[in-house]
Motif scaffolding. Structure first.
Motif, PDB file in Angstrom:
ATOM      1  N   ALA A  35      47.625 -32.944  42.486  1.00 57.40           N
ATOM      2  CA  ALA A  35      47.753 -32.699  41.045  1.00 57.40           C
ATOM      3  C   ALA A  35      48.918 -33.546  40.558  1.00 57.40           C
ATOM      4  O   ALA A  35      49.790 -33.923  41.337  1.00 57.40           O
ATOM      5  CB  ALA A  35      48.033 -31.213  40.771  1.00 57.40           C
ATOM      6  N   PHE A  36      48.900 -33.861  39.293  1.00 60.02           N
ATOM      7  CA  PHE A  36      49.935 -34.718  38.717  1.00 60.02           C
ATOM      8  C   PHE A  36      50.322 -34.102  37.375  1.00 60.02           C
ATOM      9  O   PHE A  36      49.542 -34.107  36.432  1.00 60.02           O
ATOM     10  CB  PHE A  36      49.358 -36.138  38.549  1.00 60.02           C
ATOM     11  CG  PHE A  36      50.355 -37.183  38.065  1.00 60.02           C
ATOM     12  CD1 PHE A  36      51.714 -36.886  37.859  1.00 60.02           C
ATOM     13  CD2 PHE A  36      49.923 -38.483  37.817  1.00 60.02           C
ATOM     14  CE1 PHE A  36      52.601 -37.858  37.423  1.00 60.02           C
ATOM     15  CE2 PHE A  36      50.811 -39.464  37.373  1.00 60.02           C
ATOM     16  CZ  PHE A  36      52.149 -39.147  37.175  1.00 60.02           C
ATOM     17  N   ARG A  37      51.539 -33.540  37.325  1.00 63.78           N
ATOM     18  CA  ARG A  37      51.988 -32.895  36.093  1.00 63.78           C
ATOM     19  C   ARG A  37      53.193 -33.634  35.535  1.00 63.78           C
ATOM     20  O   ARG A  37      54.064 -34.064  36.291  1.00 63.78           O
ATOM     21  CB  ARG A  37      52.405 -31.451  36.368  1.00 63.78           C
ATOM     22  CG  ARG A  37      51.252 -30.516  36.686  1.00 63.78           C
ATOM     23  CD  ARG A  37      51.680 -29.061  36.482  1.00 63.78           C
ATOM     24  NE  ARG A  37      52.986 -28.801  37.093  1.00 63.78           N
ATOM     25  CZ  ARG A  37      53.885 -27.933  36.616  1.00 63.78           C
ATOM     26  NH1 ARG A  37      53.624 -27.243  35.522  1.00 63.78           N
ATOM     27  NH2 ARG A  37      55.038 -27.748  37.237  1.00 63.78           N
ATOM     28  N   VAL A  38      53.256 -33.772  34.198  1.00 62.78           N
ATOM     29  CA  VAL A  38      54.452 -34.295  33.547  1.00 62.78           C
ATOM     30  C   VAL A  38      54.998 -33.167  32.683  1.00 62.78           C
ATOM     31  O   VAL A  38      54.295 -32.669  31.804  1.00 62.78           O
ATOM     32  CB  VAL A  38      54.144 -35.535  32.684  1.00 62.78           C
ATOM     33  CG1 VAL A  38      55.405 -36.011  31.966  1.00 62.78           C
ATOM     34  CG2 VAL A  38      53.585 -36.660  33.550  1.00 62.78           C
ATOM     35  N   VAL A  39      56.224 -32.735  32.941  1.00 59.18           N
ATOM     36  CA  VAL A  39      56.818 -31.637  32.178  1.00 59.18           C
ATOM     37  C   VAL A  39      58.058 -32.139  31.436  1.00 59.18           C
ATOM     38  O   VAL A  39      58.635 -33.163  31.788  1.00 59.18           O
ATOM     39  CB  VAL A  39      57.178 -30.437  33.088  1.00 59.18           C
ATOM     40  CG1 VAL A  39      55.942 -29.873  33.742  1.00 59.18           C
ATOM     41  CG2 VAL A  39      58.206 -30.841  34.137  1.00 59.18           C
ATOM     42  N   GLY A  40      58.455 -31.381  30.392  1.00 62.64           N
ATOM     43  CA  GLY A  40      59.627 -31.771  29.611  1.00 62.64           C
ATOM     44  C   GLY A  40      59.266 -32.258  28.226  1.00 62.64           C
ATOM     45  O   GLY A  40      59.688 -33.322  27.801  1.00 62.64           O
ATOM     46  N   ARG A  68      50.754 -32.478  45.484  1.00 68.92           N
ATOM     47  CA  ARG A  68      51.113 -31.975  44.162  1.00 68.92           C
ATOM     48  C   ARG A  68      52.349 -32.737  43.679  1.00 68.92           C
ATOM     49  O   ARG A  68      53.410 -32.651  44.308  1.00 68.92           O
ATOM     50  CB  ARG A  68      51.388 -30.469  44.242  1.00 68.92           C
ATOM     51  CG  ARG A  68      51.222 -29.733  42.958  1.00 68.92           C
ATOM     52  CD  ARG A  68      50.856 -28.268  43.220  1.00 68.92           C
ATOM     53  NE  ARG A  68      51.919 -27.596  43.984  1.00 68.92           N
ATOM     54  CZ  ARG A  68      53.014 -27.077  43.417  1.00 68.92           C
ATOM     55  NH1 ARG A  68      53.195 -27.143  42.119  1.00 68.92           N
ATOM     56  NH2 ARG A  68      53.929 -26.484  44.159  1.00 68.92           N
ATOM     57  N   LEU A  69      52.202 -33.467  42.602  1.00 71.09           N
ATOM     58  CA  LEU A  69      53.249 -34.342  42.111  1.00 71.09           C
ATOM     59  C   LEU A  69      53.718 -33.841  40.741  1.00 71.09           C
ATOM     60  O   LEU A  69      52.909 -33.621  39.844  1.00 71.09           O
ATOM     61  CB  LEU A  69      52.688 -35.766  42.002  1.00 71.09           C
ATOM     62  CG  LEU A  69      53.503 -36.823  41.279  1.00 71.09           C
ATOM     63  CD1 LEU A  69      54.841 -37.054  41.964  1.00 71.09           C
ATOM     64  CD2 LEU A  69      52.706 -38.133  41.229  1.00 71.09           C
ATOM     65  N   THR A  70      55.031 -33.643  40.596  1.00 73.47           N
ATOM     66  CA  THR A  70      55.577 -33.206  39.310  1.00 73.47           C
ATOM     67  C   THR A  70      56.609 -34.218  38.824  1.00 73.47           C
ATOM     68  O   THR A  70      57.509 -34.601  39.577  1.00 73.47           O
ATOM     69  CB  THR A  70      56.269 -31.817  39.444  1.00 73.47           C
ATOM     70  OG1 THR A  70      55.314 -30.904  39.974  1.00 73.47           O
ATOM     71  CG2 THR A  70      56.761 -31.318  38.100  1.00 73.47           C
ATOM     72  N   VAL A  71      56.452 -34.645  37.604  1.00 74.39           N
ATOM     73  CA  VAL A  71      57.453 -35.516  36.981  1.00 74.39           C
ATOM     74  C   VAL A  71      58.110 -34.744  35.856  1.00 74.39           C
ATOM     75  O   VAL A  71      57.429 -34.186  34.993  1.00 74.39           O
ATOM     76  CB  VAL A  71      56.812 -36.817  36.447  1.00 74.39           C
ATOM     77  CG1 VAL A  71      57.804 -37.590  35.578  1.00 74.39           C
ATOM     78  CG2 VAL A  71      56.337 -37.682  37.603  1.00 74.39           C
ATOM     79  N   ASN A  72      59.433 -34.687  35.894  1.00 74.19           N
ATOM     80  CA  ASN A  72      60.183 -33.957  34.872  1.00 74.19           C
ATOM     81  C   ASN A  72      60.950 -34.947  34.005  1.00 74.19           C
ATOM     82  O   ASN A  72      61.584 -35.873  34.515  1.00 74.19           O
ATOM     83  CB  ASN A  72      61.169 -32.993  35.559  1.00 74.19           C
ATOM     84  CG  ASN A  72      61.972 -32.218  34.537  1.00 74.19           C
ATOM     85  OD1 ASN A  72      61.450 -31.808  33.509  1.00 74.19           O
ATOM     86  ND2 ASN A  72      63.261 -32.046  34.816  1.00 74.19           N
TER      87      ASN A  72
END
Ligand SMILES: [Zn+2]
Length: 481
Positions: A35-40, A68-72
């Motif tokens: 999964a690839f999420r961009v948060v902020g 699972r990839l998260t970019v903040n």
């Protein structure tokens, strides 16, 4: 948290007003389904970065992490928009996934949009971003070559132009030298219409010359067809050329607004002519804190044709910018200050039908309509026009005017004189001024502005002091509207 998790860090910027603000980009990989999420508080444009980053990485032969990839994006409370985060997100992902040592990305900034093939594209506001990167004392800023032209104008920052993601990564590894920054190309100046085309109108022409030399604000009042717009458009051809410092200021602002082709520097003063339906937000900037017309006219000309037809709130919004040469906006999205040092030239009819005071046609306006028309312009707003001149009906048989080139020469000489020495009122001129204030012909602000106009008139006459006749001429331009 899983053992050995690496956080990939780098920096990029978002734009507000005419400024760039720092965004810290952090990428982290966890075990779990891909999964690839961009948060902020990222907007849709930033969310779409996920597709570009994924595709750019794989087409550049890098591995896209199948976990699972998260970019903040921090600070999280600021709403961020645009596509300029692509490269920074890609680099943070490479650092988090062990494809780049994290210390290679943590002290640099990256500002480029990325194509699906990994090619890098220029962004709006590269100069503003470079200024912020220099202020933060980062080690360098990766940009597309077109953006490098602007960014390289900022002292104290190592600009790293790269054409592709692969090149950017090679530069960070030290395996490739950054491409050379292309030389700046000033936009070729447009050809401006010449003052020689204007027949007659000696007084309005003179006012235009004074306006150009002293950077005053000018209001032209006259019937339809008197050539008010024609005169205003010819101001551009007599203004002194942009200095290098001014060219950079205009470039910075117009780049943020997306008005400059990438890789070009502003080549001439801006001329902005908003339509009279423009709102206050369009003129000074709205809730989104995007620059309005006044800020885009910085170092140039804001022309407002049919001044009395603008909505009253729009006109009133101009009072402070006209006085202070800057716009300050405080909205829920934040607070910004934008330079807005421009010459305002406005034109209007003397009455709704346009013929009040016209010797050839009678005014048909009812008195109530005339009063309503005049009340659209407040006294304090009128007061900010240093020169107010009636332009009579154009005289098709009048003498052809002096050419712009000759006028521009006098303007340039006077502007230099004004910048180089103090030109003060003589004792006689001061007495004349004191008398005008005593008789309430002038307010305190009016006196200061009239003195400034008289100083320009003295400079145009190559005088060292403001003589009474210079002041008398300046006073004659304060015609009631
Ligand atoms: Zn009328």
């Amino acid at each position: 948290m899983q053992h050995g998790t690496v956080i990939g860090r780098t920096h990029t910027f978002w734009l507000t007003g005419l400024d760039a603000r720092r965004v810290d980009v952090e990428a982290e990989i966890h075990s779990g389904l891909p999964a690839f999420r961009v948060v902020g508080l990222a907007d849709r444009g930033v969310q779409e970065a996920r597709d570009r980053v994924r595709s750019g990485l794989t087409s550049s032969q890098f591995e896209f992490p199948a976990r699972r990839l998260t970019v903040n994006l921090a600070p999280a409370q600021e709403r961020k928009e645009g596509a300029s985060f692509d490269l920074a997100i890609a680099l943070a992902v490479l650092a988090a996934s062990g494809q780049l040592p994290p210390e290679r990305t943590s002290r640099i900034a990256a500002a480029a949009e990325m194509g699906l093939d990994g090619s890098l594209r220029p962004v709006r506001g590269a100069m503003a971003m470079a200024e912020e990167a220099a202020r933060l004392d980062l080690d360098g800023m990766l940009v597309a070559p077109e953006s490098a032209v602007e960014a390289a104008a900022v002292p104290g920052l190592r600009v790293l132009p790269a054409r592709t993601l692969i090149e950017a990564v090679d530069i960070l590894w030290g395996a490739a030298e950054p491409a050379t920054v292309p030389p700046p190309v000033p936009l070729p100046p447009a050809r401006h219409p010449d003052l020689a085309d204007v027949r007659g109108q000696p007084r309005a022409r003179r006012a235009l010359e004074i306006t150009a030399a002293g950077r005053h604000n000018l209001l032209l009042v006259g019937p339809p067809g008197s050539g008010k717009s024609m005169l205003a458009q010819r101001l551009m051809g007599i203004l002194p050329p942009l200095t290098r410092a001014e060219a950079l200021e205009v470039t910075r602002a117009h780049s943020v607004a997306g008005l400059l082709p990438a890789g070009m520097l502003a080549g001439e003063r801006p001329f902005r002519a908003p339509h009279h339906s423009a709102s206050a937000a369009a003129l000074i900037g709205g809730a989104s804190l995007r620059p309005g017309e006044v800020a885009l006219a910085h170092r140039g000309v804001l022309f407002m044709d049919e001044l009395a037809e603008f909505p009253r709130p729009a006109l009133e919004s101009l009072r402070v910018p006209l006085q202070e040469g800057r716009v300050e906006l405080a909205r829920s999205a934040g607070r910004v200050v934008m330079p807005a040092d421009c010459i305002v030239v406005a034109a209007m009819n003397p009455c709704p039908c346009g013929h009040l005071g016209d010797p050839e046609r009678e005014c048909t306006c009812a008195p109530a309509r005339l009063t309503a028309y005049r009340s659209r312009l407040s006294g304090p707003l009128i007061d900010r026009f240093d020169l107010r001149v009636r332009a009579p009906r154009a005289d098709a048989h009048g003498a052809p005017g002096e050419a712009s080139a000759a006028v521009a020469e006098r303007v340039a000489a006077a502007a230099e004189r004004l910048g180089g020495q103090e030109i003060e009122l003589t004792t006689d001129a001061r007495e004349l001024m004191d008398g005008a204030v005593r008789e309430r012909l002038l307010s305190g602000r009016g006196a200061a502005r009239t003195t400034a106009v008289a100083r320009t008139i003295a400079a145009l006459a190559s005088a060292d002091e403001i003589q009474p006749d210079h002041l008398a001429e300046a006073l004659s331009y304060r015609e009631p509207v």
